[in-house]
Scaffold this motif. Structure first.
Motif, mmCIF file in Angstrom:
data_model
loop_
_atom_site.group_PDB
_atom_site.id
_atom_site.type_symbol
_atom_site.label_atom_id
_atom_site.label_comp_id
_atom_site.label_asym_id
_atom_site.label_seq_id
_atom_site.Cartn_x
_atom_site.Cartn_y
_atom_site.Cartn_z
ATOM 1 N N UNK A 42 15.442 -10.818 47.526
ATOM 2 C CA UNK A 42 16.640 -10.016 47.804
ATOM 3 C C UNK A 42 16.681 -8.706 47.051
ATOM 4 N N UNK A 43 16.297 -8.700 45.794
ATOM 5 C CA UNK A 43 16.335 -7.459 45.014
ATOM 6 C C UNK A 43 15.396 -6.409 45.586
ATOM 7 N N UNK A 44 14.258 -6.830 46.090
ATOM 8 C CA UNK A 44 13.301 -5.896 46.668
ATOM 9 C C UNK A 44 13.879 -5.288 47.937
ATOM 10 N N UNK A 45 14.554 -6.087 48.744
ATOM 11 C CA UNK A 45 15.198 -5.564 49.958
ATOM 12 C C UNK A 45 16.252 -4.530 49.599
ATOM 13 N N UNK A 46 17.052 -4.833 48.595
ATOM 14 C CA UNK A 46 18.088 -3.891 48.157
ATOM 15 C C UNK A 46 17.461 -2.599 47.648
ATOM 16 N N UNK A 47 16.381 -2.731 46.907
ATOM 17 C CA UNK A 47 15.693 -1.567 46.376
ATOM 18 C C UNK A 47 15.153 -0.689 47.499
ATOM 19 N N UNK A 48 14.600 -1.317 48.518
ATOM 20 C CA UNK A 48 14.072 -0.571 49.664
ATOM 21 C C UNK A 48 15.197 0.157 50.403
ATOM 22 N N UNK A 49 16.336 -0.515 50.574
ATOM 23 C CA UNK A 49 17.473 0.123 51.243
ATOM 24 C C UNK A 49 17.978 1.314 50.435
ATOM 25 N N UNK A 50 18.041 1.141 49.108
ATOM 26 C CA UNK A 50 18.475 2.244 48.250
ATOM 27 C C UNK A 50 17.512 3.418 48.364
ATOM 28 N N UNK A 51 16.226 3.130 48.369
ATOM 29 C CA UNK A 51 15.216 4.186 48.465
ATOM 30 C C UNK A 51 15.345 4.926 49.793
ATOM 31 N N UNK A 52 15.597 4.205 50.865
ATOM 32 C CA UNK A 52 15.759 4.837 52.174
ATOM 33 C C UNK A 52 17.007 5.719 52.206
ATOM 34 N N UNK A 53 18.104 5.233 51.597
ATOM 35 C CA UNK A 53 19.329 6.029 51.522
ATOM 36 C C UNK A 53 19.092 7.300 50.710
ATOM 37 N N UNK A 54 18.402 7.142 49.602
ATOM 38 C CA UNK A 54 18.121 8.275 48.730
ATOM 39 C C UNK A 54 17.248 9.292 49.457
ATOM 40 N N UNK A 55 16.261 8.819 50.193
ATOM 41 C CA UNK A 55 15.378 9.716 50.931
ATOM 42 C C UNK A 55 16.180 10.501 51.977
ATOM 43 N N UNK A 56 17.093 9.830 52.669
ATOM 44 C CA UNK A 56 17.912 10.502 53.682
ATOM 45 C C UNK A 56 18.793 11.564 53.032
ATOM 46 N N UNK A 57 19.400 11.222 51.875
ATOM 47 C CA UNK A 57 20.236 12.194 51.169
ATOM 48 C C UNK A 57 19.408 13.394 50.731
#
Length: 118
Positions: free
Chosen positions: A14-29
């Protein structure tokens, strides 16, 4: 014999999934802010108003304004120095704002957006 590497069932924790989602959000920003920065312009004036330079977020000089008093055919070096100083100051302003914005997005995580620190 135990399986080496990976996670049971091939799933990410689960933590890895959350980390990936955060990274994708950060990349979009970061992409959005980069586009925003590219459309902005920064200005620097040196020599008491003698030279004004504008640069874009695409790192291009968009204009150079010279006052008539600074155009002296016998002192071209001074004019060259003033133009160089104005261009460098305008780019410094642009980079300063860009770094501040990217720092807000990454939350101060060193290396993200500018390469990894190793």
């Amino acid at each position: 014999m135990a399986k080496r590497g990976g996670f049971p069932g091939g799933a990410m924790p689960g933590n890895m999934n959350n980390l990936m989602k955060q990274a994708q959000r950060m990349q979009k920003q970061m992409e959005e802010k980069t586009k925003e920065m590219e459309s902005k312009e920064w200005e620097a004036t040196v020599g008491g108003g003698a030279v004004t330079v504008k640069v874009s977020g695409k790192k291009e000089v968009t204009s150079v304004e010279l006052s008539k008093e600074v155009v002296d055919p016998d002192d071209i070096e001074m004019l060259q120095d003033l133009i160089t100083a104005a261009v460098n100051e305008a780019f410094r302003k642009m980079e300063e704002e860009s770094s501040a914005i990217m720092g807000q997005i990454t939350g101060g995580l060193g290396g993200l957006g500018g390469g990894f620190p190793f």
